[in-house]
Each structure stands twice: as structure tokens, then as C-alpha cells.
Design an enzyme around this catalytic site. Structure first.
Site, mmCIF file in Angstrom:
data_model
loop_
_atom_site.group_PDB
_atom_site.id
_atom_site.type_symbol
_atom_site.label_atom_id
_atom_site.label_comp_id
_atom_site.label_asym_id
_atom_site.label_seq_id
_atom_site.Cartn_x
_atom_site.Cartn_y
_atom_site.Cartn_z
ATOM 1 N N ASP A 85 0.820 -1.211 0.000
ATOM 2 C CA ASP A 85 0.000 0.000 0.000
ATOM 3 C C ASP A 85 0.853 1.259 0.000
ATOM 4 O OD1 ASP A 85 -2.611 -0.886 -0.098
ATOM 5 O OD2 ASP A 85 -3.198 0.167 1.720
ATOM 6 N N LEU A 95 -12.436 7.385 -0.812
ATOM 7 C CA LEU A 95 -13.355 7.539 0.315
ATOM 8 C C LEU A 95 -14.125 6.245 0.541
ATOM 9 C CD1 LEU A 95 -14.811 11.070 -0.598
ATOM 10 C CD2 LEU A 95 -12.758 10.528 0.748
ATOM 11 N N ASN A 122 -14.388 3.092 4.066
ATOM 12 C CA ASN A 122 -14.302 3.107 5.524
ATOM 13 C C ASN A 122 -12.995 3.759 5.947
ATOM 14 O OD1 ASN A 122 -15.231 2.479 8.201
ATOM 15 N ND2 ASN A 122 -13.657 0.889 8.256
ATOM 16 N N GLY A 123 -11.925 3.477 5.192
ATOM 17 C CA GLY A 123 -10.694 4.246 5.307
ATOM 18 C C GLY A 123 -10.684 5.290 4.209
#
Length: 387
Positions: free
Chosen positions: A137, A198, A200-201
Site C-alpha cells: 500500500d 473515500l 471506511n478508510g
């Protein structure tokens, strides 16, 4: 399904602490032959006691879709790993030495890396003859400019403990920026973009061509935008204040900031559909949570307009970004003087695939671009293996 069609496929695994998501992807054509999720790993009374059982259940689900991994043209297993530290920032073939180093880096992402490593170790044991690749990530943001990556703290401490802005959701930000360029039929290298992931995180990025100039998440995924359960930016002194005055331990405060803050901390719910229902019923806490969420989002959009100097496109992506027209509207309303003119009819219209939601005469084009991290990971796997 067998491999007689000649397709090469990648099994992409996203292993979390209590869930394991998987997708079998054809990286050339972007087609998912099977996708699914195994939930409640390790919970009391759950039929899935650990990640070994979770992956075996995933294999059963694949078989239920007619997939035999022995004959499906499987060329790699791609693993999403949240944090690569300063060591790993390109897709990396996993071996014992790499895995040992990733264990050492778990302190940088104690909530995310350990379950990913559990999934990796189980998958390597169950599929020993297939190449396993980690995609990080943090990778896309490895080359942030020093002014964006550096925290203004004691330099010796920062260097010793690898404290810098790493950024997260990098696979999504890279993929969406590439898809936006393709949708506009313009060269990626000539575009300056803001990407708003956009879900949940939540995270934002400013990208010039292929190079990110800034991003909202930092050393961990806790920094930046307000999220479903995470606080985003706060005054760091809140941590010591709660430790001294409320008698909380550092771990307790960290848990609160990660799991009981953000939208859920302010309203009691984190699902934006439920939040909308509460707002419409006159719930003041829900309205405040939404206002805090959009206020922070607007601040980051404004900041990244300044970072880029000139902006060509803003893209909304992930669960909220792709599906919540009200959030998109409230994120950019009143920014006409800054070059953002939304077309409300387009914004309200649904549709699959990338689509424009700004007016034709808007100086900055605003898009909705569905993300596909699994496809991006699958393509990274094939690339690193020389396919």
C-alpha cells in the site's frame, strides 16, 4: 473452469485480522473469475478459527464457482501488504528472507501487517508451487518529495525509527489516476490530479503525472481525513492529555483513535447510508459527524489545489466516493471560483465505469472512477514475474 482458454490468472488475497478477501483475476482483460470474502475469523463460535481455515474455505468457495486452482492457469498469488517501511516499495516476490523482514516491520503497522503475514504463510503452505508476490500500500508514495514526507520532529529520532509520511491506499491512487487519464484520453504524464479514496478508510493524494506530491495518510493509516472509525488529523497532545488526565494507557488511546473515533465516534454509526437516515430524522450527532467529515475533506481538496498549482482533474473513488452523490456535492460546492463546477444532474446519475460529473465548461474536470485494487495487484504480479 480449466486453463484450456489459455488465460493466465492471479489469485489476489487481502488478509485482515477478522476477514480474508480473495479474487481470481485475469490481469490481461481485467475479468474476475471468482470473488469472495471469509469473515469472522477467530471469533467465538465462528466456524473459521484461524487463517488456515479461512483460506481453505476460500478455496471451497472458488470450487463452488467451478474453479480448480490446479487447472485454472494460476501463475501467481498476489498479497496486499499495508506497510513496507523504507525497505519494500516495489512488488516483491516472497521468500523466507522477505517474510522475516516483514515481521520486523510489523511495528510500523501492528493492526495490518501481522494478519497479512498470517495469510501469506498459510497461502505459501497451501500453494507451495506458485509464486507469491507482495504488493505494498505504501509503495506508490515511496518517492514523495522530502518536504511532504518529512515530519518536523527531531531528525535523529525520525531517521533511527523510520518515521516519515509513508501514505496508504497507494495501489488505488495509482490505478485511479491511470484510469482517469485513460477516460480523458490524455497522457498521464501531462495531468495534475487529486484522487479522493473515500471508503471506511479515507485518503487523498495530489499527483503530478506519475509522481505523487502529497498524500493525507502518514506514518500509519490513522492520519489525514476523518474516516469511518479513525480520527484522522488530531493535535498530538490529545494522546498525552488523555494518558495524564483520564488515566488511559497509550494502547487504549491508540485503540480509541483507530476503532472508536471518526464518524462512528461522533455519531455511533459508520455506515453512511445509516448516517443519512439519522440526519434526515433530525439527529444532531449524525449531522455533526457528517459536517466534520466533509469539512476535513474540503480542507484537503483546497490544500492540494495549492500543492499542485494547476489541477486538471479530481477523481472520487471507493465505496463512499463512488456511490454517495451528496458527499461529492458537499465536498466541492461553492468552489466555482477555484475552477470546480459540478453538474448536479450528472452527479446524481448512476452508472458503471468512469464518468464525468462536472460541467463541460468546468476548468477542473471532476470524475467518479471505480477503483480496482485487485486488478492492479494482479498486473503488478505479472509484471514483476516478467510476464
Amino acid at each position: 473452469m480449466d486453463g484450456s482458454d489459455g488465460a493466465r490468472r492471479v489469485l489476489v488475497i487481502n488478509s485482515g485480522s477478522s476477514s480474508l478477501k480473495f479474487q481470481l483475476v485475469d490481469p490481461e482483460f481485467g475479468v474476475a473469475a471468482s470473488t469472495g470474502i471469509v469473515e469472522r475469523i477467530g471469533e467465538e463460535s465462528s466456524p473459521v478459527p484461524d487463517h488456515d481455515a479461512a483460506l481453505r474455505r476460500a478455496f471451497d468457495m472458488l470450487a463452488g464457482d467451478g474453479v480448480d486452482l490446479n487447472t485454472a492457469g494460476l501463475v501467481a498469488v498476489g498479497h496486499r501488504v499495508v506497510h513496507g517501511g523504507n525497505t519494500f516499495y516495489r512488488p516483491t516476490v516472497l521468500d523466507d528472507a522477505v517474510i522475516a523482514r516483514l515481521h520486523e516491520l510489523s511495528e510500523l503497522a501492528p493492526l495490518h501487517n501481522p494478519p497479512a503475514l498470517q495469510g501469506i504463510e498459510v497461502a505459501r503452505r497451501l500453494l507451495p508451487d506458485i509464486a507469491h508476490v507482495a504488493v505494498f500500500d505504501t509503495g506508490f508514495f515511496h518517492d514523495l518529495p522530502p518536504a511532504a514526507a518529512t515530519y518536523a520532529i527531531d531528525r535523529e529520532l525520525a531517521d533511527r525509527w523510520q518515521i516519515r509520511r509513508y501514505g496508504f491506499h497507494g495501489t488505488s491512487h495509482r490505478y485511479v489516476s491511470e484510469q482517469a487519464a485513460a477516460f480523458l484520453d490524455r497522457p498521464l504524464r501531462g495531468l495534475k490530479q487529486i484522487v479522493l479514496h473515500l471508503g471506511n478508510g479515507c485518503s487523498a493524494s495530489a499527483i503530478a503525472g506519475t509522481r505523487p506530491l502529497d498524500t493525507s495518510m502518514g506514518l500509519t493509516p490513522l492520519e489525514g481525513l476523518v474516516m469511518g472509525t479513525r480520527s484522522g488529523d488530531i493535535d498530538p497532545s490529545i494522546v498525552s492529555y488523555l494518558c495524564h488526565t483520564a488515566g488511559m494507557g497509550v494502547d487504549d488511546v491508540e485503540s480509541m483513535l483507530n476503532h472508536r473515533s471518526g464518524v462512528v465516534g461522533l455519531s455511533g454509526v459508520r455506515d453512511f447510508r445509516r448516517l443519512r437516515e439519522l440526519i434526515e430524522s433530525g439527529d444532531g450527532a449524525a449531522q455533526l459527524a457528517y459536517s466534520v467529515f466533509t469539512h476535513r475533506l474540503r480542507k484537503y481538496i483546497g490544500a492540494y489545489l495549492a500543492v499542485l498549482g494547476h489541477t486538471d482533474v479530481i477523481s472520487f473513488t471507493a465505496g463512499i466516493g463512488e456511490n454517495d452523490a451528496a458527499v461529492r456535492r458537499d465536498a466541492v460546492s461553492g468552489m466555482e471560483e477555484l475552477g470546480i463546477v459540478l453538474d448536479e444532474r450528472r452527479n446524481l446519475a448512476g452508472g458503471k465505469g468512469a464518468r464525468q460529473i462536472s460541467a463541460d465548461d468546468s476548468p477542473i474536470t471532476v470524475l467518479v472512477v471505480p477503483t480496482n485494487e485487485e486488478l492492479a495487484i494482479a498486473r503488478d504480479c505479472v509484471r514483476v514475474l516478467g510476464g
